[in-house]
Design an enzyme around this catalytic site. Structure first.
Site, PDB file in Angstrom:
ATOM      1  N   ASP A  14       0.813  -1.216   0.000  1.00  0.00           N
ATOM      2  CA  ASP A  14       0.000   0.000   0.000  1.00  0.00           C
ATOM      3  C   ASP A  14       0.848   1.268   0.000  1.00  0.00           C
ATOM      4  OD1 ASP A  14      -2.298  -1.495  -0.076  1.00  0.00           O
ATOM      5  OD2 ASP A  14      -2.628  -1.454   2.086  1.00  0.00           O
ATOM      6  N   ARG A  95       2.585   5.518  17.170  1.00  0.00           N
ATOM      7  CA  ARG A  95       2.225   6.575  16.216  1.00  0.00           C
ATOM      8  C   ARG A  95       2.888   7.914  16.524  1.00  0.00           C
ATOM      9  NH1 ARG A  95       1.805   2.264  13.758  1.00  0.00           N
ATOM     10  NH2 ARG A  95      -0.239   1.434  13.250  1.00  0.00           N
ATOM     11  N   ASP A 124      -5.807   5.126  13.796  1.00  0.00           N
ATOM     12  CA  ASP A 124      -4.477   5.607  13.445  1.00  0.00           C
ATOM     13  C   ASP A 124      -4.492   6.882  12.618  1.00  0.00           C
ATOM     14  OD1 ASP A 124      -3.028   3.756  14.874  1.00  0.00           O
ATOM     15  OD2 ASP A 124      -2.891   2.312  13.234  1.00  0.00           O
ATOM     16  N   SER A 175      -5.134  -8.178   9.299  1.00  0.00           N
ATOM     17  CA  SER A 175      -4.434  -6.901   9.312  1.00  0.00           C
ATOM     18  C   SER A 175      -3.587  -6.886  10.576  1.00  0.00           C
ATOM     19  CB  SER A 175      -5.437  -5.740   9.316  1.00  0.00           C
ATOM     20  OG  SER A 175      -4.753  -4.518   9.484  1.00  0.00           O
TER      21      SER A 175
END
Length: 397
Positions: A14, A95, A124, A175
């Site tokens: 991606d 993050r 996220d 995922s």
């Protein structure tokens, strides 16, 4: 002058496609930034070269494992941070680490925009964009998967059309997001919340039902910081890594939960965080020994709010910073040793020792030598219960 976009780059399909996709959609040059927070996988140099081969004008990689452990995981340990009393904030902690590197790269390369590969359904996207806006309010944010409807089918087609050097093999049924503090697994058959997880979901932990010998470990803390395992000095990163191995081998840290996402939906998540759970369990128990009662009671409220703020992507917010100061102060006396037995999926505290202990054997004992003056209790109870007693007399009249 051509605009520049800094892209949070993982090396996968991606974000590799995002490089060319962003260039075509916006006409901007793309700088790829990959940050190692202990997720394992490919070598950073391989990832950097792939980004360049996919069309990035610059590619930066950063080994941030120690930074992640010291500046993000450690505050979570000090805060005993468990979102909804269970989840040790595995993804939420990584993050803001990545955000700092993205903003630094944007400043270095004169970029006006930061891009990430998140969807519009998850937490996220908020963590990235709220973090970026807190550190650099002037930067714009884009998310090709969300903003340009970049589906996986479209990504594969783009990859094949442009002959990008990235494999487009069968997608994993899950995922997965992982770092040194733990591993998060979702989607696939797990989306049916009646389905039990199967063993191939797990990677950081062994099956806790498998018979094996127990493992005993002594964790030493100084002011809330893990500094030694079994008497051998460790960094925070080493403490997490070694307990990932030892607690993971005992099946500790498996969490299967339906959690409340920030965007308003409930999501089924399976987590593995053996080192995190072992360290937080030990830290909580050492606080029980060393932290005064009223401070401990109030800190539990702060811990819940701190965890919610971090989960919600507000790491750089004023309230989070203020609570950090409280948590650091509350950890000033949290020094000593905790002995734990790791076995059968559980980390069980079996011993506590601290020079800063508030536990007084002579006050606690029921044997000869008891220094607790029990004659004081009668009057204490009379005064303590007086307001309720007066109210009861009125209500029963």
């Amino acid at each position: 002058m051509t605009e520049r976009v800094v892209l949070a780059y993982s090396g996968g399909l991606d974000t590799s496609v995002c490089i060319g996709w962003i260039a075509e959609e916006t006409g901007a040059e793309v700088i790829a930034v990959a940050v190692d927070v202990g997720q394992g996988g490919e070598d950073l140099d391989v990832i950097r070269k792939r980004a360049l081969a996919c069309g990035a004008v610059e590619a930066e990689v950063a080994d941030a494992k120690d930074e992640f452990a010291d500046e993000y995981c450690l505050p979570a340990i000090k805060a005993n941070a468990l979102y909804m009393d269970r989840y040790p904030l595995v993804s939420a902690l990584s993050r803001p680490t990545i955000v700092k590197h993205l903003v630094a790269a944007a400043r270095k390369h004169g970029a006006t925009t930061v891009a990430h590969g998140c969807t519009g359904k998850g937490n996220d996207q908020v963590r990235f964009e709220a973090g970026i806006s807190s550190l650099a309010p002037d930067l714009k944010c884009i998310a090709p998967v969300r903003d340009y409807a970049m589906t996986r089918d479209k990504a594969i087609a783009f990859c094949e059309e442009k002959n990008l050097p990235i494999a487009t093999t069968k997608k994993s049924p899950y995922s997965i997001d992982q770092n040194v503090f733990g591993r998060a697994v979702e989607t696939g058959f797990l989306e049916d919340i009646w389905n039990a997880p199967i063993e191939d979901v797990y990677e950081y932990t062994q099956n806790p039902a498998t018979p094996r010998d127990a493992d005993e470990v002594v964790i030493t803390f100084e002011e809330g910081v893990p500094v030694a395992l079994d008497g051998r000095p460790v960094t925070v990163l080493q403490a997490v890594q070694q307990l990932n191995e030892r607690a993971g081998a005992q099946g500790i840290g498996r969490i299967d939960m339906v959690e409340d996402r920030l965007v308003g939906i409930k999501s089924r998540e399976v987590y593995e965080a053996p080192g995190a759970i072992a360290l937080i369990t030990a830290h909580q128990e050492l606080e029980n020994v060393t932290v005064e009662r009223e401070l401990a009671r109030y800190k539990r409220q702060v811990e819940q709010r701190w965890g919610e703020l971090v989960y919600d992507g507000l790491w750089f917010s004023p309230l989070k910073r203020a609570l950090d100061g409280f948590i650091d102060e509350a950890n000033q006396q949290v020094s000593g040793d905790i002995r734990m037995t790791l076995h059968g999926g559980r980390a069980v505290v079996t011993g506590r020792k601290s020079d800063r202990s508030l536990y007084d054997f002579n006050l606690a004992t029921y044997d000869t030598g008891d220094t607790f003056d029990q004659s004081l209790s009668k009057g204490f109870i009379e005064l303590f219960g007086m307001s309720s007693k007066i109210a009861a007399k009125r209500d029963l009249a």
